[in-house]
Design an enzyme around this catalytic site. Structure first.
Site, short mmCIF file in Angstrom:
data_model
loop_
_atom_site.label_atom_id
_atom_site.label_comp_id
_atom_site.label_asym_id
_atom_site.label_seq_id
_atom_site.Cartn_x
_atom_site.Cartn_y
_atom_site.Cartn_z
N ALA A 27 0.81 -1.22 0.00
CA ALA A 27 0.00 0.00 0.00
C ALA A 27 0.85 1.28 0.00
O ALA A 27 0.41 2.31 -0.51
CB ALA A 27 -0.95 -0.01 1.19
N THR A 31 0.54 5.53 -1.66
CA THR A 31 0.19 6.68 -0.80
C THR A 31 0.51 8.00 -1.51
O THR A 31 -0.20 8.99 -1.32
CB THR A 31 0.92 6.64 0.55
OG1 THR A 31 2.32 6.54 0.32
CG2 THR A 31 0.45 5.49 1.42
N GLN A 105 0.50 -6.37 -3.67
CA GLN A 105 -0.63 -6.65 -2.78
C GLN A 105 -1.73 -5.63 -3.02
O GLN A 105 -2.79 -5.70 -2.41
CB GLN A 105 -0.16 -6.58 -1.32
CG GLN A 105 0.91 -7.61 -0.99
CD GLN A 105 1.63 -7.26 0.30
OE1 GLN A 105 1.23 -7.64 1.38
NE2 GLN A 105 2.73 -6.53 0.18
N HIS A 123 -3.26 -10.19 -4.25
CA HIS A 123 -4.48 -9.98 -3.46
C HIS A 123 -5.68 -9.59 -4.33
O HIS A 123 -6.64 -9.00 -3.85
CB HIS A 123 -4.26 -8.93 -2.36
CG HIS A 123 -3.40 -9.42 -1.24
ND1 HIS A 123 -2.92 -8.62 -0.23
CD2 HIS A 123 -2.92 -10.66 -0.96
CE1 HIS A 123 -2.19 -9.34 0.62
NE2 HIS A 123 -2.17 -10.57 0.19
N CYS A 131 -20.56 -11.82 -9.38
CA CYS A 131 -21.86 -12.03 -8.73
C CYS A 131 -21.80 -13.32 -7.92
O CYS A 131 -21.43 -14.38 -8.43
CB CYS A 131 -22.95 -12.11 -9.78
SG CYS A 131 -24.55 -12.55 -9.08
N CYS A 134 -24.79 -15.85 -9.62
CA CYS A 134 -24.69 -16.48 -10.95
C CYS A 134 -23.25 -16.56 -11.47
O CYS A 134 -23.00 -17.17 -12.50
CB CYS A 134 -25.57 -15.75 -11.96
SG CYS A 134 -24.90 -14.15 -12.46
N SER A 201 4.55 -3.33 4.90
CA SER A 201 5.01 -3.62 6.27
C SER A 201 5.41 -5.09 6.42
O SER A 201 5.92 -5.48 7.45
CB SER A 201 3.90 -3.29 7.26
OG SER A 201 2.75 -4.06 6.96
P1 OAD Z 1 0.73 -1.56 5.26
O1 OAD Z 1 -0.10 -0.38 5.54
O2 OAD Z 1 0.76 -2.65 6.26
O3 OAD Z 1 2.23 -1.12 4.99
C1 OAD Z 1 2.54 -0.04 4.16
C2 OAD Z 1 3.97 0.38 4.47
O4 OAD Z 1 4.34 1.35 3.51
C3 OAD Z 1 4.15 0.98 5.84
O5 OAD Z 1 5.19 0.29 6.52
C4 OAD Z 1 4.53 2.44 5.57
O6 OAD Z 1 5.53 2.93 6.47
C5 OAD Z 1 5.06 2.37 4.17
N1 OAD Z 1 4.85 3.59 3.35
C6 OAD Z 1 3.73 4.33 3.25
N2 OAD Z 1 3.87 5.29 2.32
C7 OAD Z 1 5.14 5.17 1.83
C8 OAD Z 1 5.89 5.87 0.84
N3 OAD Z 1 5.39 6.89 0.16
N4 OAD Z 1 7.17 5.47 0.62
C9 OAD Z 1 7.72 4.45 1.33
N5 OAD Z 1 7.04 3.74 2.25
C10 OAD Z 1 5.77 4.08 2.49
O7 OAD Z 1 0.27 -2.11 3.81
P2 OAD Z 1 0.61 -3.52 3.14
O8 OAD Z 1 1.90 -4.04 3.60
O9 OAD Z 1 0.38 -3.35 1.70
O10 OAD Z 1 -4.60 -7.23 2.65
O11 OAD Z 1 -0.54 -4.42 3.75
C11 OAD Z 1 -0.61 -5.77 3.35
C12 OAD Z 1 -2.04 -6.25 3.33
O12 OAD Z 1 -2.68 -5.92 4.57
C13 OAD Z 1 -2.92 -5.57 2.30
O13 OAD Z 1 -2.79 -6.08 0.99
C14 OAD Z 1 -4.30 -5.83 2.84
C15 OAD Z 1 -4.05 -5.53 4.31
O14 OAD Z 1 -4.88 -6.20 5.20
C16 OAD Z 1 -5.86 -7.65 2.48
O15 OAD Z 1 -6.80 -6.90 2.50
C17 OAD Z 1 -5.98 -9.12 2.24
#
Ligand code: OAD
Length: 249
Positions: A27, A31, A105, A123, A131, A134, A201
């Site tokens: 994610a 951002t 992800q 993901h 749906c 169906c 993360s």
């Molecule tokens: P997280 O929110 O856990 O981690 C995002 C990381 O990106 C954090 O450690 C931030 O410090 C870092 N970050 C944010 N903006 C940044 C930037 N501009 N440059 C560098 N780093 C930055 O998100 P994910 O790891 O993607 O799953 O989360 C994994 C999964 O948890 C998602 O796919 C979702 C969630 O539950 C499901 O929904 C199944």
């Protein structure tokens, strides 16, 4: 840690020398396009809802709650444009002719919109919905207005009669990952000579396992604002913004 410009020079060299590159993005990659992440202080789990909202049992019993809560996130994703980071990864592939696989992800399709071709959405994707009654799959554009308004999506909204609940084609907690997609990602990480972890993360498995599959001798680069559990293994570490680093390479 060395100065940023020294680390950027090292990254340039690693990218130049690499033949096969595998990236795991999360994610934090989006951002800088205005889409919030999950676990930062401004993230979805701190400001909007708990992780249970993404639980498949919750979705099945209260789909209307999911759509209501997710409306601002959907709107942010639908309005987002690829940022410097997405564009840089696409350029590495297209202009520098590197074999690069992006296991993401993220469900926002911003890598593809930036021009990356080998994107494995481990993901799933918000770009389509299926749906539950169906099995018909429709693009999000059939529901754009309702998604933004936080309405429960039913199949008849697109002009037909089934009336089943539409489920976004994303992976909820409690569901399996798309097997072929994940295997393609695994193979890329096992054969890469450069592995990059960007904006995640590394809290959610099995996606977080991917960088650990890298072979002996392959290099690990992590670009993440905050610490990750894999920092101690990184050959090159950036706690800066992805855009700030990648725009330089
Ligand atoms: P997280 O929110 O856990 O981690 C995002 C990381 O990106 C954090 O450690 C931030 O410090 C870092 N970050 C944010 N903006 C940044 C930037 N501009 N440059 C560098 N780093 C930055 O998100 P994910 O790891 O993607 O799953 O989360 C994994 C999964 O948890 C998602 O796919 C979702 C969630 O539950 C499901 O929904 C199944």
């Amino acid at each position: 840690m060395e100065e940023l410009n020294q680390r950027i020079e090292k990254l340039k060299k690693l990218l130049k020398d690499a033949t096969h590159i595998a990236c795991l993005t999360g994610a934090g990659m989006s951002t800088e396009s205005g889409v919030p992440d999950f676990r930062s202080s401004t993230g979805i789990y701190k400001t909007l809802c708990s992780e249970e909202v993404f639980d498949i049992d919750n979705f099945n019993s209260h789909p209307e709650e999911f759509y209501k809560i997710m409306a601002p996130i959907y709107a942010a994703m639908l309005d987002a444009e690829p940022n410097e980071g997405h564009k840089a990864l696409a350029r590495i592939e297209q202009e520098y002719k590197k074999d690069i696989c992006i296991a993401t992800q993220n469900i926002d399709a911003l890598h593809q919109r930036a021009g990356s071709r080998n994107v494995q959405e481990v993901h799933g994707s918000m770009m389509s919905l299926t749906c539950k009654t169906c099995g018909a799959t429709l693009p999000y554009s059939a529901f754009d207005k309702q998604l933004r308004a936080g309405e429960l999506l039913r199949h008849n909204m697109a002009g037909n009669q089934c009336h089943g609940v539409m489920k976004p084609d994303i992976v909820f907690y409690g569901e399996g990952l798309p097997m072929e997609v994940f295997q393609t990602a695994e193979n890329a990480f096992m054969s890469a000579d450069l592995v990059m972890v960007l904006g995640t993360s590394l809290a959610v498995y099995p996606a977080a396992e991917l960088p650990r599959l890298r072979k002996n001798g392959s290099k690990l680069v992590i670009i993440n604002r905050t610490e990750t559990p894999l920092d101690y293994e990184a050959d090159l570490l950036f706690h800066e913004n992805i855009g700030e680093v990648l725009r330089e390479v």
